[in-house]
Scaffold this motif. Sequence first.
Motif, PDB file in Angstrom:
ATOM      1  N   LEU A  92       4.448  -6.201  15.488  1.00  0.00           N
ATOM      2  CA  LEU A  92       3.581  -6.759  14.458  1.00  0.00           C
ATOM      3  C   LEU A  92       3.197  -5.693  13.434  1.00  0.00           C
ATOM      4  O   LEU A  92       2.840  -4.578  13.791  1.00  0.00           O
ATOM      5  N   LYS A  93       3.280  -6.063  12.167  1.00  0.00           N
ATOM      6  CA  LYS A  93       2.943  -5.152  11.069  1.00  0.00           C
ATOM      7  C   LYS A  93       2.217  -5.946   9.988  1.00  0.00           C
ATOM      8  O   LYS A  93       2.630  -7.049   9.648  1.00  0.00           O
ATOM      9  N   CYS A  94       1.137  -5.375   9.467  1.00  0.00           N
ATOM     10  CA  CYS A  94       0.380  -6.010   8.385  1.00  0.00           C
ATOM     11  C   CYS A  94       0.309  -5.019   7.232  1.00  0.00           C
ATOM     12  O   CYS A  94      -0.195  -3.912   7.387  1.00  0.00           O
ATOM     13  N   GLU A  95       0.820  -5.414   6.088  1.00  0.00           N
ATOM     14  CA  GLU A  95       0.819  -4.563   4.893  1.00  0.00           C
ATOM     15  C   GLU A  95      -0.061  -5.218   3.832  1.00  0.00           C
ATOM     16  O   GLU A  95       0.064  -6.403   3.565  1.00  0.00           O
ATOM     17  N   ILE A  96      -0.955  -4.430   3.260  1.00  0.00           N
ATOM     18  CA  ILE A  96      -1.871  -4.931   2.235  1.00  0.00           C
ATOM     19  C   ILE A  96      -1.682  -4.106   0.972  1.00  0.00           C
ATOM     20  O   ILE A  96      -1.667  -2.876   1.024  1.00  0.00           O
ATOM     21  N   GLN A  97      -1.551  -4.785  -0.162  1.00  0.00           N
ATOM     22  CA  GLN A  97      -1.397  -4.107  -1.444  1.00  0.00           C
ATOM     23  C   GLN A  97      -2.702  -4.169  -2.226  1.00  0.00           C
ATOM     24  O   GLN A  97      -3.557  -5.019  -1.987  1.00  0.00           O
ATOM     25  N   ARG A  98      -2.814  -3.275  -3.166  1.00  0.00           N
ATOM     26  CA  ARG A  98      -4.022  -3.149  -3.973  1.00  0.00           C
ATOM     27  C   ARG A  98      -4.397  -4.449  -4.689  1.00  0.00           C
ATOM     28  O   ARG A  98      -5.570  -4.774  -4.817  1.00  0.00           O
ATOM     29  N   ASP A  99      -3.410  -5.217  -5.141  1.00  0.00           N
ATOM     30  CA  ASP A  99      -3.694  -6.460  -5.856  1.00  0.00           C
ATOM     31  C   ASP A  99      -4.088  -7.609  -4.927  1.00  0.00           C
ATOM     32  O   ASP A  99      -4.317  -8.726  -5.372  1.00  0.00           O
ATOM     33  N   GLY A 100      -4.184  -7.340  -3.616  1.00  0.00           N
ATOM     34  CA  GLY A 100      -4.603  -8.356  -2.654  1.00  0.00           C
ATOM     35  C   GLY A 100      -3.461  -9.075  -1.954  1.00  0.00           C
ATOM     36  O   GLY A 100      -3.699  -9.941  -1.121  1.00  0.00           O
ATOM     37  N   VAL A 130      -8.151  -5.178  -3.630  1.00  0.00           N
ATOM     38  CA  VAL A 130      -8.750  -4.546  -2.462  1.00  0.00           C
ATOM     39  C   VAL A 130      -8.327  -3.086  -2.379  1.00  0.00           C
ATOM     40  O   VAL A 130      -7.414  -2.652  -3.062  1.00  0.00           O
ATOM     41  N   ASP A 131      -9.009  -2.342  -1.527  1.00  0.00           N
ATOM     42  CA  ASP A 131      -8.638  -0.957  -1.240  1.00  0.00           C
ATOM     43  C   ASP A 131      -7.819  -0.989   0.047  1.00  0.00           C
ATOM     44  O   ASP A 131      -8.382  -1.127   1.134  1.00  0.00           O
ATOM     45  N   PRO A 132      -6.486  -0.906  -0.028  1.00  0.00           N
ATOM     46  CA  PRO A 132      -5.641  -1.074   1.156  1.00  0.00           C
ATOM     47  C   PRO A 132      -5.806   0.030   2.200  1.00  0.00           C
ATOM     48  O   PRO A 132      -5.363  -0.125   3.327  1.00  0.00           O
ATOM     49  N   LEU A 191     -11.900  -3.968   2.428  1.00  0.00           N
ATOM     50  CA  LEU A 191     -12.912  -3.803   1.388  1.00  0.00           C
ATOM     51  C   LEU A 191     -12.352  -4.112   0.009  1.00  0.00           C
ATOM     52  O   LEU A 191     -11.195  -3.799  -0.295  1.00  0.00           O
ATOM     53  N   ARG A 192     -13.181  -4.710  -0.788  1.00  0.00           N
ATOM     54  CA  ARG A 192     -12.812  -4.961  -2.187  1.00  0.00           C
ATOM     55  C   ARG A 192     -12.656  -3.629  -2.900  1.00  0.00           C
ATOM     56  O   ARG A 192     -13.230  -2.626  -2.501  1.00  0.00           O
ATOM     57  N   PRO A 197      -9.719   3.789  -8.151  1.00  0.00           N
ATOM     58  CA  PRO A 197      -8.261   3.847  -8.131  1.00  0.00           C
ATOM     59  C   PRO A 197      -7.741   4.369  -6.787  1.00  0.00           C
ATOM     60  O   PRO A 197      -8.289   5.309  -6.231  1.00  0.00           O
ATOM     61  N   ILE A 198      -6.656   3.723  -6.294  1.00  0.00           N
ATOM     62  CA  ILE A 198      -6.109   4.062  -4.983  1.00  0.00           C
ATOM     63  C   ILE A 198      -4.601   3.895  -4.961  1.00  0.00           C
ATOM     64  O   ILE A 198      -4.006   3.424  -5.910  1.00  0.00           O
ATOM     65  N   ASP A 199      -3.997   4.288  -3.831  1.00  0.00           N
ATOM     66  CA  ASP A 199      -2.569   4.058  -3.633  1.00  0.00           C
ATOM     67  C   ASP A 199      -2.303   2.556  -3.548  1.00  0.00           C
ATOM     68  O   ASP A 199      -3.144   1.804  -3.051  1.00  0.00           O
TER      69      ASP A 199
END
Length: 146
Positions: free
Chosen positions: A57-65, A110-112, A130-131, A135-137
Amino acid sequence: MGGEDFAESKVKPSVVLTGAAKESNGPSIGILDIGASQNAFLFRVALPSIRIDQSKLKCEIQRDGKVLIQGIIPQGTEVLRGLSKKCEMRNEMFCSPGPFTISFTLPGPVDPRLFSPTFRPDGILEVVVLRISRPIDPVDAWAPPS
């Protein structure tokens, strides 16, 4: 989001299922709930038939949500012990075995790097992220310890 709270919004997230998640014969995989607070989003995804030790299982979250969940539904054959004889059981009504993906977009950036995943014993992946506040990766990922 211009002051609009997601909980009050009538917008429902679009969930895309592929692979074994799309071909489910049994309990629905990929059922999604999303909650929002002033500082974070919470999402819960139903992953019946998933065994954390076998599913990769893998969950990837990007900055744009955008959220991408990937894994493998294991073959549904088990050997039950503790009976007077071994009993091989086939879970014919469970999800088809094989790789799957579930993707959807949270209602805001969000802040991934700042997310907390929990895979509950009832087959629910629960994640708080977190929302965005600076600026972040663009991408971060999580996989359970092996």
